[in-house]
Motif scaffolding. Structure first.
Motif, mmCIF file in Angstrom:
data_model
loop_
_atom_site.group_PDB
_atom_site.id
_atom_site.type_symbol
_atom_site.label_atom_id
_atom_site.label_comp_id
_atom_site.label_asym_id
_atom_site.label_seq_id
_atom_site.Cartn_x
_atom_site.Cartn_y
_atom_site.Cartn_z
ATOM 1 N N GLU A 248 -2.820 7.359 -34.715
ATOM 2 C CA GLU A 248 -1.834 6.623 -35.507
ATOM 3 C C GLU A 248 -2.426 6.179 -36.830
ATOM 4 O OE1 GLU A 248 1.806 4.769 -36.502
ATOM 5 O OE2 GLU A 248 1.199 6.366 -35.136
ATOM 6 N N ASN A 249 -3.705 5.771 -36.790
ATOM 7 C CA ASN A 249 -4.367 5.347 -38.015
ATOM 8 C C ASN A 249 -4.482 6.509 -38.998
ATOM 9 O OD1 ASN A 249 -5.907 3.415 -39.632
ATOM 10 N ND2 ASN A 249 -7.681 4.686 -39.153
ATOM 11 N N THR A 250 -4.837 7.684 -38.468
ATOM 12 C CA THR A 250 -4.942 8.880 -39.312
ATOM 13 C C THR A 250 -3.585 9.254 -39.899
ATOM 14 O OG1 THR A 250 -6.782 9.710 -37.989
ATOM 15 C CG2 THR A 250 -5.595 11.309 -39.334
ATOM 16 N N ARG A 251 -2.538 9.165 -39.024
ATOM 17 C CA ARG A 251 -1.193 9.496 -39.491
ATOM 18 C C ARG A 251 -0.754 8.569 -40.625
ATOM 19 N NH1 ARG A 251 3.916 7.957 -38.787
ATOM 20 N NH2 ARG A 251 3.314 6.218 -37.431
ATOM 21 N N LEU A 252 -1.027 7.270 -40.483
ATOM 22 C CA LEU A 252 -0.627 6.311 -41.510
ATOM 23 C C LEU A 252 -1.375 6.553 -42.813
ATOM 24 C CD1 LEU A 252 -0.423 3.028 -39.385
ATOM 25 C CD2 LEU A 252 1.471 4.338 -40.374
ATOM 26 N N LYS A 253 -2.653 6.918 -42.675
ATOM 27 C CA LYS A 253 -3.421 7.196 -43.887
ATOM 28 C C LYS A 253 -2.860 8.409 -44.610
ATOM 29 C CE LYS A 253 -7.860 5.091 -42.790
ATOM 30 N NZ LYS A 253 -9.318 5.327 -42.553
ATOM 31 N N ASP A 254 -2.465 9.432 -43.819
ATOM 32 C CA ASP A 254 -1.863 10.612 -44.433
ATOM 33 C C ASP A 254 -0.580 10.253 -45.156
ATOM 34 O OD1 ASP A 254 -3.865 12.288 -43.596
ATOM 35 O OD2 ASP A 254 -2.805 12.977 -41.790
ATOM 36 N N GLN A 255 0.209 9.392 -44.511
ATOM 37 C CA GLN A 255 1.478 8.987 -45.121
ATOM 38 C C GLN A 255 1.251 8.180 -46.395
ATOM 39 O OE1 GLN A 255 3.651 6.892 -42.113
ATOM 40 N NE2 GLN A 255 4.460 8.770 -41.195
ATOM 41 N N LEU A 256 0.164 7.431 -46.458
ATOM 42 C CA LEU A 256 -0.134 6.608 -47.625
ATOM 43 C C LEU A 256 -0.867 7.397 -48.708
ATOM 44 C CD1 LEU A 256 -1.290 3.316 -45.875
ATOM 45 C CD2 LEU A 256 0.875 3.732 -47.056
ATOM 46 N N GLY A 257 -1.220 8.658 -48.402
ATOM 47 C CA GLY A 257 -1.891 9.476 -49.395
ATOM 48 C C GLY A 257 -3.316 9.058 -49.635
ATOM 49 N N GLN A 258 -4.013 8.603 -48.618
ATOM 50 C CA GLN A 258 -5.413 8.216 -48.784
ATOM 51 C C GLN A 258 -6.196 8.608 -47.529
ATOM 52 O OE1 GLN A 258 -4.831 4.033 -49.642
ATOM 53 N NE2 GLN A 258 -5.047 3.513 -47.476
ATOM 54 N N SER A 259 -6.411 9.887 -47.376
ATOM 55 C CA SER A 259 -7.159 10.384 -46.239
ATOM 56 C C SER A 259 -8.113 11.472 -46.704
ATOM 57 C CB SER A 259 -6.211 10.932 -45.171
ATOM 58 O OG SER A 259 -5.658 12.163 -45.597
ATOM 59 N N LYS A 260 -8.866 12.032 -45.731
ATOM 60 C CA LYS A 260 -9.814 13.090 -46.056
ATOM 61 C C LYS A 260 -9.109 14.391 -46.424
ATOM 62 C CE LYS A 260 -13.270 11.213 -42.892
ATOM 63 N NZ LYS A 260 -14.102 11.468 -41.685
ATOM 64 N N LYS A 261 -7.844 14.516 -46.039
ATOM 65 C CA LYS A 261 -7.109 15.751 -46.294
ATOM 66 C C LYS A 261 -6.341 15.736 -47.606
ATOM 67 C CE LYS A 261 -4.837 15.674 -42.435
ATOM 68 N NZ LYS A 261 -3.907 16.109 -41.361
ATOM 69 N N ASN A 262 -5.845 14.572 -48.000
ATOM 70 C CA ASN A 262 -5.073 14.494 -49.235
ATOM 71 C C ASN A 262 -5.104 13.060 -49.762
ATOM 72 O OD1 ASN A 262 -2.532 12.966 -48.237
ATOM 73 N ND2 ASN A 262 -2.805 14.613 -46.738
ATOM 74 N N ALA A 263 -4.843 12.908 -51.057
ATOM 75 C CA ALA A 263 -4.877 11.563 -51.642
ATOM 76 C C ALA A 263 -4.065 11.538 -52.931
ATOM 77 C CB ALA A 263 -6.317 11.133 -51.917
ATOM 78 N N THR A 264 -3.552 10.369 -53.214
ATOM 79 C CA THR A 264 -2.824 10.176 -54.463
ATOM 80 C C THR A 264 -3.808 9.786 -55.556
ATOM 81 O OG1 THR A 264 -2.472 7.818 -54.055
ATOM 82 C CG2 THR A 264 -0.818 9.341 -53.186
ATOM 83 N N VAL A 265 -3.354 9.898 -56.790
ATOM 84 C CA VAL A 265 -4.191 9.521 -57.930
ATOM 85 C C VAL A 265 -4.543 8.044 -57.854
ATOM 86 C CG1 VAL A 265 -4.235 9.283 -60.442
ATOM 87 C CG2 VAL A 265 -3.288 11.358 -59.404
ATOM 88 N N LEU A 266 -3.550 7.225 -57.519
ATOM 89 C CA LEU A 266 -3.781 5.785 -57.451
ATOM 90 C C LEU A 266 -4.815 5.416 -56.389
ATOM 91 C CD1 LEU A 266 -0.110 4.474 -57.800
ATOM 92 C CD2 LEU A 266 -1.922 4.440 -59.529
ATOM 93 N N ALA A 267 -4.760 6.088 -55.233
ATOM 94 C CA ALA A 267 -5.700 5.781 -54.152
ATOM 95 C C ALA A 267 -7.126 6.108 -54.551
ATOM 96 C CB ALA A 267 -5.315 6.558 -52.893
ATOM 97 N N VAL A 268 -7.318 7.262 -55.201
ATOM 98 C CA VAL A 268 -8.662 7.656 -55.631
ATOM 99 C C VAL A 268 -9.155 6.738 -56.739
ATOM 100 C CG1 VAL A 268 -10.019 9.525 -56.665
ATOM 101 C CG2 VAL A 268 -8.308 10.051 -54.919
ATOM 102 N N GLU A 269 -8.283 6.371 -57.660
ATOM 103 C CA GLU A 269 -8.689 5.478 -58.756
ATOM 104 C C GLU A 269 -9.143 4.123 -58.219
ATOM 105 O OE1 GLU A 269 -5.985 7.090 -62.527
ATOM 106 O OE2 GLU A 269 -5.287 5.364 -61.338
ATOM 107 N N ARG A 270 -8.448 3.616 -57.200
ATOM 108 C CA ARG A 270 -8.821 2.309 -56.641
ATOM 109 C C ARG A 270 -10.241 2.334 -56.070
ATOM 110 N NH1 ARG A 270 -3.306 1.816 -54.929
ATOM 111 N NH2 ARG A 270 -3.809 2.810 -52.928
#
Length: 235
Positions: free
Chosen positions: A154-176
């Motif tokens: 569930e934790n992995t799924r939520l991270k994927d949904q938030l765009g901040q995981s090892k598989k994918n990430a948003t620009v904002l998440a990486v910038e933070r």
């Protein structure tokens, strides 16, 4: 050595010494088993511990009726039951003409069977209790492991949904996490070149934003999402 006795007013009895001889057990061990069975009210209440003389010395022994002798042998060595049956038949046949002794072997065998059933029931209940306890323990362990596994998933799924995981990430998440500024256009261009459509995730400020795959981040900005979101700092 007197091992069998009777009178016209007393039932035929067998000595605990003969039982020890038939089963190959020490006489003191046989005596201990008889005392335990007496304490447990399994043997005939009237049974008594008596003295006997041997080579000028006084020793203790028990004189048991047929039923009690079968119960004792069942506790000591069930495999010697046949020897006991044979011995009783032999002794009774020898004394029957004199004392006209009754033959009630079926009754004795029934008592032995009852004793076996009681012992087996106790053993069965013990085994069931042990297995039940083990089953409960295994079930609790399995439940705990399943719960932990579900929590990780569930934790992995939520991270994927938030765009901040090892598989994918948003620009904002990486910038933070990195403290650097990135533009989305090069990432989007990489996705088009590789036939990859960026996923959309919820963002509190912009509603929905793109999340870009780890390979895009590595190729475009040399950012390793596995290191970044795996607890390692990114320079």
């Amino acid at each position: 050595m007197q091992v069998l006795s009777t009178t016209q007013n007393q039932a035929l009895t067998m000595s605990s010494r003969l039982i020890a001889e038939l089963t190959g057990k020490r006489h003191d061990n046989v005596m201990a088993v008889i005392r335990d069975l007496i304490t447990a009210d399994i043997l005939t209440p009237e049974i008594q511990e008596l003295d006997y003389m041997h080579r000028g010395n006084t020793y203790k022994h028990f004189l048991l009726n047929k039923r009690d002798s079968f119960v004792v042998v069942a506790r000591l060595s069930p495999e010697f039951t046949a020897h006991l049956v044979d011995r009783w038949q032999e002794l009774e046949q020898q004394l029957a003409p004199t004392f006209n002794l009754p033959q009630d072997l079926p009754t004795a065998l029934r008592a032995l069977a009852d004793t076996h059933e009681q012992l087996q029931q106790v053993q069965l209940e013990r085994e069931i209790a042990i297995k039940t306890k083990a089953h409960i323990s295994d079930k609790k362990t399995a439940t705990a492991m399943a719960t932990a596994s579900n929590a990780v998933q569930e934790n992995t799924r939520l991270k994927d949904q938030l765009g901040q995981s090892k598989k994918n990430a948003t620009v904002l998440a990486v910038e933070r996490l990195t403290g650097h500024t990135y533009t989305w256009q090069p990432l989007n261009k990489w996705c088009k070149a590789h036939g990859v459509k960026p996923s959309k995730v919820h963002d509190s400020r912009y509603g929905k934003v793109n999340t870009y795959p780890s390979q895009a981040w590595m190729d475009v900005y040399n950012v390793d999402l596995s290191a970044l979101f795996g607890g390692m700092a990114c320079n």
